[in-house]
Write an enzyme that holds these catalytic residues in place. Structure first.
Site, PDB file in Angstrom:
ATOM      1  N   CYS A   2       0.740  -1.268  -0.042  1.00 56.10           N
ATOM      2  CA  CYS A   2       0.099  -0.089  -0.019  1.00 56.10           C
ATOM      3  C   CYS A   2       0.871   1.282  -0.068  1.00 56.10           C
ATOM      4  O   CYS A   2       1.753   1.031   0.518  1.00 56.10           O
ATOM      5  CB  CYS A   2      -1.029   0.092   1.288  1.00 56.10           C
ATOM      6  N   ARG A  27       5.350  -0.224  -5.790  1.00 57.93           N
ATOM      7  CA  ARG A  27       5.328  -1.024  -4.511  1.00 57.93           C
ATOM      8  C   ARG A  27       4.244  -2.309  -4.782  1.00 57.93           C
ATOM      9  O   ARG A  27       4.189  -3.182  -3.910  1.00 57.93           O
ATOM     10  CB  ARG A  27       4.877  -0.339  -3.393  1.00 57.93           C
ATOM     11  N   TRP A  74      -3.118  -2.571  -1.270  1.00 51.61           N
ATOM     12  CA  TRP A  74      -2.813  -4.092  -1.672  1.00 51.61           C
ATOM     13  C   TRP A  74      -3.679  -4.745  -0.812  1.00 51.61           C
ATOM     14  O   TRP A  74      -3.404  -4.802   0.523  1.00 51.61           O
ATOM     15  CB  TRP A  74      -1.221  -4.274  -1.292  1.00 51.61           C
ATOM     16  N   ASN A 100      -2.005   2.137   5.893  1.00 49.76           N
ATOM     17  CA  ASN A 100      -1.301   0.895   5.492  1.00 49.76           C
ATOM     18  C   ASN A 100      -0.986   0.313   6.723  1.00 49.76           C
ATOM     19  O   ASN A 100      -0.868   0.759   7.596  1.00 49.76           O
ATOM     20  CB  ASN A 100       0.295   1.490   5.059  1.00 49.76           C
ATOM     21  N   GLY A 101      -0.880  -1.331   6.594  1.00 48.16           N
ATOM     22  CA  GLY A 101      -0.735  -2.086   7.829  1.00 48.16           C
ATOM     23  C   GLY A 101      -1.895  -2.729   8.165  1.00 48.16           C
ATOM     24  O   GLY A 101      -2.934  -2.944   7.253  1.00 48.16           O
ATOM     25  N   GLU A 481      17.918 -18.009  -6.881  1.00 47.66           N
ATOM     26  CA  GLU A 481      17.661 -16.537  -7.425  1.00 47.66           C
ATOM     27  C   GLU A 481      17.069 -16.452  -9.062  1.00 47.66           C
ATOM     28  O   GLU A 481      16.221 -15.890  -9.126  1.00 47.66           O
ATOM     29  CB  GLU A 481      18.800 -15.585  -7.083  1.00 47.66           C
ATOM     30  N   LYS A 485      13.526 -15.133 -10.157  1.00 44.59           N
ATOM     31  CA  LYS A 485      13.445 -13.888 -10.928  1.00 44.59           C
ATOM     32  C   LYS A 485      12.437 -14.490 -12.078  1.00 44.59           C
ATOM     33  O   LYS A 485      11.530 -13.593 -12.182  1.00 44.59           O
ATOM     34  CB  LYS A 485      14.614 -13.705 -11.610  1.00 44.59           C
ATOM     35  N   GLU A 488       8.613 -14.899 -10.626  1.00 48.34           N
ATOM     36  CA  GLU A 488       8.082 -13.625 -10.215  1.00 48.34           C
ATOM     37  C   GLU A 488       7.620 -12.679 -11.417  1.00 48.34           C
ATOM     38  O   GLU A 488       6.416 -12.244 -11.372  1.00 48.34           O
ATOM     39  CB  GLU A 488       9.427 -12.588  -9.588  1.00 48.34           C
ATOM     40  N   HIS A 504      17.148 -36.820  -6.875  1.00 55.11           N
ATOM     41  CA  HIS A 504      16.167 -37.360  -5.568  1.00 55.11           C
ATOM     42  C   HIS A 504      14.511 -36.785  -5.552  1.00 55.11           C
ATOM     43  O   HIS A 504      14.263 -36.376  -4.867  1.00 55.11           O
ATOM     44  CB  HIS A 504      16.781 -36.786  -4.111  1.00 55.11           C
ATOM     45  N   LYS A 603       6.560  -4.513  -3.713  1.00 52.91           N
ATOM     46  CA  LYS A 603       8.076  -4.318  -3.595  1.00 52.91           C
ATOM     47  C   LYS A 603       8.427  -4.156  -2.068  1.00 52.91           C
ATOM     48  O   LYS A 603       9.586  -4.921  -1.736  1.00 52.91           O
ATOM     49  CB  LYS A 603       8.171  -2.826  -4.197  1.00 52.91           C
TER      50      LYS A 603
HETATM   51  C1  G6P Z   1       9.345  -8.570  -1.760  1.00 55.68           C
HETATM   52  C2  G6P Z   1       9.970  -8.319  -2.870  1.00 55.68           C
HETATM   53  C3  G6P Z   1      11.103  -8.965  -3.177  1.00 55.68           C
HETATM   54  C4  G6P Z   1      12.170  -8.829  -1.932  1.00 55.68           C
HETATM   55  C5  G6P Z   1      11.349  -9.316  -0.723  1.00 55.68           C
HETATM   56  C6  G6P Z   1      12.145  -8.659   0.511  1.00 55.68           C
HETATM   57  O1  G6P Z   1       9.085 -10.062  -1.785  1.00 55.68           O
HETATM   58  O2  G6P Z   1       9.041  -8.432  -3.940  1.00 55.68           O
HETATM   59  O3  G6P Z   1      11.916  -8.337  -4.525  1.00 55.68           O
HETATM   60  O4  G6P Z   1      13.276  -9.483  -2.169  1.00 55.68           O
HETATM   61  O5  G6P Z   1      10.255  -8.503  -0.642  1.00 55.68           O
HETATM   62  O6  G6P Z   1      12.443  -7.385   0.635  1.00 55.68           O
HETATM   63  P1  G6P Z   1      13.487  -6.555   1.264  1.00 55.68           P
HETATM   64  O7  G6P Z   1      13.004  -5.162   0.963  1.00 55.68           O
HETATM   65  O8  G6P Z   1      13.462  -6.654   2.649  1.00 55.68           O
HETATM   66  O9  G6P Z   1      14.913  -6.794   0.633  1.00 55.68           O
END
Ligand code: G6P
Length: 608
Positions: A2, A27, A74, A100-101, A481, A485, A488, A504, A603
Site C-alpha cells: 500500500c 510497490r 494491496w 497502510n498496515g 535466485e 526471477k 516472479e 532425489h 516491492k
Molecule cells: C518482496 C519483494 C522482493 C524482495 C522481498 C524482500 O517480496 O518483491 O523483491 O526480495 O520482498 O524485500 P526486502 O526489501 O526486505 O529486501
C-alpha cells in the site's frame, strides 16, 4: 505494498496526489482512491485496478481542493474492489482515512462499535479507524486520532483529513513507514519518499508511536502520550531522474543495466588496498567485538534471503565463522539461540519488510548485536539496527530485485574480507579478493553485452512452462535466485535446486520439454556439474548452460551456452546472476507480462 500520499498547501491537490500515487505504483497494489476537501465537503473517489482507472473515473473534473489524501491498496482484508479501496469514512463522511498496515483487533472493535449503532460498509480493517476517530472527535482531530489509536492493535501508517478542520491533516505511524515532506508553504505526507521527491527533498521520518499535525505552513510531532517531539529534518540525496526509466522500456531493465555503476557505489571507499581488507565505517563495532564473533545468523526474505545464502558460503569459507541463514518469517517465531558472541545480519533492500523488521527486533530483545544491510537510507531497519552497511544501489523500482541483490552480495563480500583478514586470511589472499571485487563492474559490463543473445534465447524458449535452475556450491543460491526471477515476473513455474540433489526428485520431471538452466562455470565443482548435466541429457532434457568463456566441452553437452568471463570464484555469484536476470526479463516481456509490477507481488512487504 500500500502507498499513502497527502498534500496540503496553495496548489491544487488532485494532480499532486495522483502523481504521488503513480510514483508508488512499483510497490504493488490492486486499487486506488483519493479524498479531497472540496467546497467544504470531502469528495471521495475509489477504483479497483490501476490508478489510470481512478483517473478515468474522474475525467473532466477540475478539483480546486488544496488538500487531500490518496492511497494505493494491496488487499489484505476484503477483496480488491471499489468499496474496500481507501480512503474510508465513518458514518457522517466528515472524516476520511487512508491506512497502510493491519489492525489486528479490528473484529473485536467492530463488534463493540456495531453494538453502539455504527454501520460498517466495507470488509476492511481500516474502516474501524475512521469510525473510532469519528466517535472521539470533539473539535480536535489530533486528539481524536490519538484516542482512536490507543484502541487499536497492529500496524499502521495513516493520514486523516476532516471537513471541520480543512487547514490541517493528521498522520501517525506504528510499524508502517511514513514521512513528512517539507516544502515552501506546503507540506506532504507519504509512505515513500518517491511520492514527493519531485516537490521536496527535505523530509522528517516519523517514528513508531508518533503523530504529526500538518498544515501548509508548519507541522508538529507528538507521541501517543502527547509528549512533544523535536523533528529531525533530513535531506534526501537522490533525485527525480533516479526514479524514472531513463529511456529503458522497464525499470527492471534499467536497473539491470545500472549494475556496473551500482556495484561501484557499493564498494566506493570501502576497498583498503594497502591493508588488503575492507573498510566499513558504519558497523559501530570495535576491532575486539568483531574479533570475538563466533557465530553469525543472517536473516532476510525473498531475494535478500538468497543474498544471505551467498553470504553464508562466503563467510564460512573465507572467514571460517559458522553462519546460519534463516527466513525472517520463521526466525521471528522460533526461539533462536543467541549468545554474546552471535552477530545477526539483517538484509533488506527496503529496510521495511515486516517479517525482517520483526526478526531484528526479536534478535535485539535476545541481546544480539544486529547489523543492517539495507538500501533505503533512513529506513526502519537501518535506523533500529546497531550499525550496518548501506548498499547504495539507489532507488530500486522494479518489483523484482536485481541491482539491490548484486550490491547486497558485494557488501557481504566486503564483510567477509573484513572478518577473514582479522582471522586466518593472509595478506596475499586478501589482496587477491580485493582486486577481484574491484574488477566486478567491468566483468558485469561484459555479461550485459550478451543482452541480444539472451533475448534470442528467450524467444526460443518463451513457450515453455516449467524450468529447472541448477547449481552447486555457491552457485546453488544463484540458481535459486534465477528461478525466483523467472517465476516472479513471467509466471513460469521455475524451481532452483542443488544440481546433485536433482536425482532425489526433480529428475522425474525431466523430458524433452523441460529446460534446465545449469550454472556450470569452471570452478572447483565443475566436473561434478558435468555429471549432473549428463544425467539430464540421458533423459532428453534441454540444457541451457552458463559456462566460462572458452569452455568447448560444455557446448557438446548443452543445447545452449551463455558464456561468462573467467573470474575469481569469489565474485562468481555476482557475475553469474546477470544472464539469469536478463533471461527472466526477456521471457516476461515476450510473454507480455507486467515486468515492473508483477501480479500479486509487492516491492516492500509491510504486512506479515
Ligand atoms: C518482496 C519483494 C522482493 C524482495 C522481498 C524482500 O517480496 O518483491 O523483491 O526480495 O520482498 O524485500 P526486502 O526489501 O526486505 O529486501
Amino acid at each position: 505494498m500500500c502507498g499513502i500520499v497527502g498534500y496540503i498547501g496553495p496548489r491544487k491537490a488532485y494532480p499532486i496526489l495522483i502523481e504521488g500515487l503513480k510514483r508508488q505504483e512499483y510497490r504493488g497494489y490492486d486499487s486506488a482512491g483519493v479524498a479531497l476537501i472540496e467546497n467544504g465537503e470531502i469528495v471521495i473517489q475509489k477504483s479497483a485496478g490501476k490508478i489510470a482507472a481512478l483517473e478515468d473515473s474522474l475525467e473532466g473534473h477540475d478539483f480546486e481542493a488544496n488538500s487531500g489524501i490518496a492511497h494505493t491498496r494491496w488487499a489484505t482484508h476484503g477483496e480488491p474492489n471499489d468499496i474496500n479501496a481507501h480512503p474510508h469514512t465513518g458514518m457522517t463522511g466528515k472524516i476520511a482515512v487512508v491506512h497502510n498496515g493491519i489492525i489486528e483487533n479490528y473484529r473485536a472493535l467492530r463488534e463493540v462499535l456495531k453494538r453502539q449503532g455504527r454501520i460498517f460498509r466495507t470488509e476492511t480493517d481500516t474502516e474501524i479507524i475512521a469510525h473510532l476517530i469519528e466517535e472521539y472527535y470533539e473539535g480536535n482531530l489530533l486528539q481524536a486520532v490519538r484516542r482512536a489509536l490507543t484502541q487499536v492493535e497492529g500496524t499502521y501508517g495513516i493520514a486523516v483529513i476532516c471537513i471541520d478542520d480543512p487547514d490541517s491533516m493528521v498522520a501517525a505511524r506504528s510499524g508502517s513507514p511514513l514521512v513528512i515532506g517539507c516544502g515552501e508553504g506546503e507540506n506532504f505526507v507519504a509512505s515513500d519518499v518517491a511520492a514527493i521527491i519531485r516537490h521536496t527533498n527535505r523530509v522528517v521520518y516519523l517514528e513508531d508511536g508518533e503523530l504529526a499535525e500538518v498544515s501548509a505552513s508548519r507541522f508538529s510531532i507528538t507521541t501517543l502520550d502527547d509528549v512533544i517531539v523535536t523533528p529531525h529534518l533530513q535531506e534526501i540525496s537522490w533525485s527525480l531522474d533516479m526514479i524514472e526509466k531513463g529511456g529503458y522500456d522497464h525499470f527492471m531493465l534499467k536497473e539491470i543495466f545500472e549494475q556496473p555503476e551500482t556495484l561501484k557505489n557499493a564498494m566506493r571507499g570501502r576497498l583498503n588496498f594497502e591493508e588488503a581488507t575492507a573498510r566499513l565505517n558504519g558497523l559501530n563495532l570495535q576491532f575486539d567485538e568483531l574479533h570475538h564473533i563466533r557465530r553469525i545468523i543472517i536473516t532476510a526474505c525473498g531475494t535478500s534471503w538468497h543474498a544471505a545464502l551467498i553470504g553464508e558460503y562466503l563467510i564460512e569459507e573465507f572467514a571460517r565463522i559458522p553462519v546460519e541463514v534463516e527466513y525472517a518469517s520463521e526466525f521471528r517465531y522460533r526461539s533462536p539461540i543467541i549468545d554474546a558472541d552471535t552477530l545477526v545480519l539483517i538484509i533488506s533492500q527496503s529496510g521495511e519488510t515486516a517479517d525482517t523488521l520483526a526478526a531484528m527486533r526479536e534478535a535485539k530483545r535476545k541481546g544480539a548485536t544486529c547489523l543492517g544491510i539495507c538500501n533505503v537510507v533512513g529506513s526502519t531497519i537501518a535506523r533500529e539496527s546497531d550499525g550496518g552497511v548501506y548498499i547504495h544501489a539507489g532507488p530500486e523500482i522494479g518489483v523484482a530485485s536485481t541491482k539491490a541483490f548484486t550490491s547486497q552480495m558485494m557488501v557481504l563480500s566486503l564483510i567477509t574480507i573484513l572478518l577473514a583478514r582479522m582471522r586466518s586470511m593472509s595478506y596475499e589472499k586478501g589482496e587477491e579478493l580485493i582486486k577481484a571485487l574491484n574488477g566486478v563492474p567491468e566483468q558485469v559490463k561484459k555479461v550485459l553485452s550478451l543482452n541480444d543473445e539472451i533475448r534470442r534465447l528467450a524467444e526460443k524458449y518463451r513457450d515453455k512452462n516449467n524450468f529447472l535452475y541448477l547449481g552447486r556450491g555457491i552457485n546453488f543460491p544463484v540458481a535459486l535466485e534465477g528461478a525466483l526471477k523467472l517465476k516472479e515476473i513471467s509466471y513460469i513455474h521455475a524451481e532452483g535446486y542443488p544440481a546433485a540433489e536433482m536425482k532425489h526428485g526433480p529428475i522425474a520431471l525431466i523430458d524433452e520439454n523441460m529446460p534446465a538452466v545449469v550454472l556450470a562455470p569452471k570452478d572447483s565443482v565443475y566436473s561434478k556439474i558435468i555429471s549432473n548435466m549428463q544425467e539430464i541429457k540421458a533423459r532428453k532434457g534441454i540444457i541451457i548452460a552458463i559456462a566460462t568463456e572458452g569452455d568447448k566441452e560444455i557446448a557438446e553437452l548443452a543445447d545452449e551456452v551463455i558464456y561468462i568471463p573467467q573470474v575469481n570464484d569469489f565474485i562468481l555469484p555476482i557475475v553469474g546472476i546477470i544472464p539469469l536476470q536478463l533471461l527472466a526479463y526477456h521471457m516476461a516481456v515476450l510473454r507480455r507480462c507486467d515486468v515492473d509490477q508483477p501480479r500479486n507481488l509487492a516491492k516492500s512487504v509491510t504486512v506479515e
